[in-house]
Scaffold this active site. Structure first.
Site, PDB file in Angstrom:
ATOM      1  CE  LYS A  52    -138.467 -41.611   4.158  1.00 43.60           C
ATOM      2  NZ  LYS A  52    -139.209 -41.758   2.904  1.00 43.60           N
ATOM      3  CD  GLN A  96    -139.196 -44.453   0.185  1.00 37.79           C
ATOM      4  OE1 GLN A  96    -139.458 -44.157   1.349  1.00 37.79           O
ATOM      5  NE2 GLN A  96    -138.526 -43.627  -0.605  1.00 37.79           N
ATOM      6  CG  ASP A 119    -144.584 -39.114   2.290  1.00 36.47           C
ATOM      7  OD1 ASP A 119    -143.660 -38.524   2.893  1.00 36.47           O
ATOM      8  OD2 ASP A 119    -144.445 -40.227   1.754  1.00 36.47           O
TER       9      ASP A 119
END
Ligand code: NAP
Length: 291
Positions: A52, A96, A119
């Site tokens: 990412k 994460q 997200d």
């Protein structure tokens, strides 16, 4: 049979985003800034976050990786999230997953400012998605929609069967494929580990989206001719012949299923790269909304 080439499409999307960032720079505007928080030393998580960050560099975004130890307490992580919420320089950030056991994941995701939740995991954003309102769509389902869209795969009136009901893939995918519009307007069946006679259900599907994480689960005999197959699964399977000691394996028995499918995503090179591209797209959106 057509391969839904996520690697190529994700590169196209990254090029499009890069062009938009170049325009922002030419106008003297601030470029998007994504932060990623990683707690602990899980190898796969570190690899994902590394990809990412590299993707951010590639499109000209700023990026910050926040590393916290495996023994981080819930309070310490919540404090860090509040710091990122308040930091005007950060447009969006992700936590994460998975998180270590001592931390309540739901509580952590609820603490993220919805306007920075690139997200799309915050209940406010998830609710907006379910109500067809403009919001951050979770990156993996968003990437699947984009692949279907760019290849012009027909979803209207089709029977879509989703395997797996996780909050990050299966559940949102079931909502998105059933909503009005394209891609969408599908008749959706959401299956999970309690589903009986799954082969009977998958063999009636026009589109199968498999997100369960069991290597080679979906066999040719579970699929009808000309079905569209989307393989979300990513499992590291030990392989002593591979330099890394493992190979990345999807949920689909690609060799045999691809002989029957009309479209199919490979693993790797299908849904995975799309997920990263759509995270970038959400971050660009977050920046635009803050201007
Ligand atoms: P998850 O939280 O691991 O949950 C798995 C789901 O599969 C659950 O809903 C479970 O049912 C269901 N399931 C398990 N065994 C089953 C069976 N035999 N038959 C039918 N359903 C079954 O799911 P996830 O986080 O969405 O991850 C799924 C896979 O996708 C993993 O391999 C993950 O690494 C991968 N993934 C890939 C990406 C990407 O970018 N490509 C992104 C996210 C995840 P229950 O609910 O009943 O337990």
């Amino acid at each position: 049979m057509t391969i839904l080439d996520g690697k190529k499409v994700s590169n196209d999307i990254k090029n499009e985003i890069k062009q938009q960032v170049d325009k922002m720079i030419a106008k003297g505007e601030k470029v998007p800034h994504l932060a990623a928080v990683i707690v602990g030393n899980d190898g796969a998580s570190l690899t994902y976050v590394g990809s990412k960050v590299r993707a951010c560099e590639r499109v000209g975004f700023e990026s910050t990786m926040v590393r916290m130890s495996n023994t981080t307490s819930e309070i310490e992580l919540l404090d860090k999230i509040e710091e990122l919420n308040q930091n005007d320089d950060i447009d969006g950030f992700i936590i994460q997953l998975p998180l270590p056991r001592q931390i309540n994941t739901q509580k952590v995701l609820m603490a993220v400012d919805p306007s920075k939740d690139v997200d799309g995991f915050h209940p406010e954003n998830f609710g907006k998605m379910a109500l067809d309102m403009s919001t951050f769509i979770p990156a993996t389902p968003f990437g699947i929609l984009e692949l279907l869209d760019r290849y012009g795969v027909e979803t209207d009136g089709k029977h879509t069967v989703i395997i797996g009901r996780s909050h990050i893939v299966g559940r949102p995918m079931s909502i998105l494929m059933g909503r009005k519009g394209f891609p969408g307007n599908s008749t959706v069946t959401l299956t999970h580990s309690h589903t009986k006679n799954i082969t009977q259900i998958t063999s009636q599907a026009d589109i199968i989206i498999s997100a369960l994480g069991v290597p080679n689960f979906l066999k040719a005999e579970m699929v009808k001719d000309d079905a569209v197959i989307i393989d979300v699964g990513i499992t590291r399977v030990e392989d002593e012949n591979s330099p890394k000691g493992y190979v990345i394996t999807g949920d689909v028995d690609f060799e045999n299923v691809s002989k029957k499918a009309s479209y199919i995503t490979p693993v790797p090179g299908g849904v995975g790269p799309m997920t990263i591209a759509m995270l970038l797209k959400n971050t660009l959106l977050a920046r635009e909304q803050r201007m």
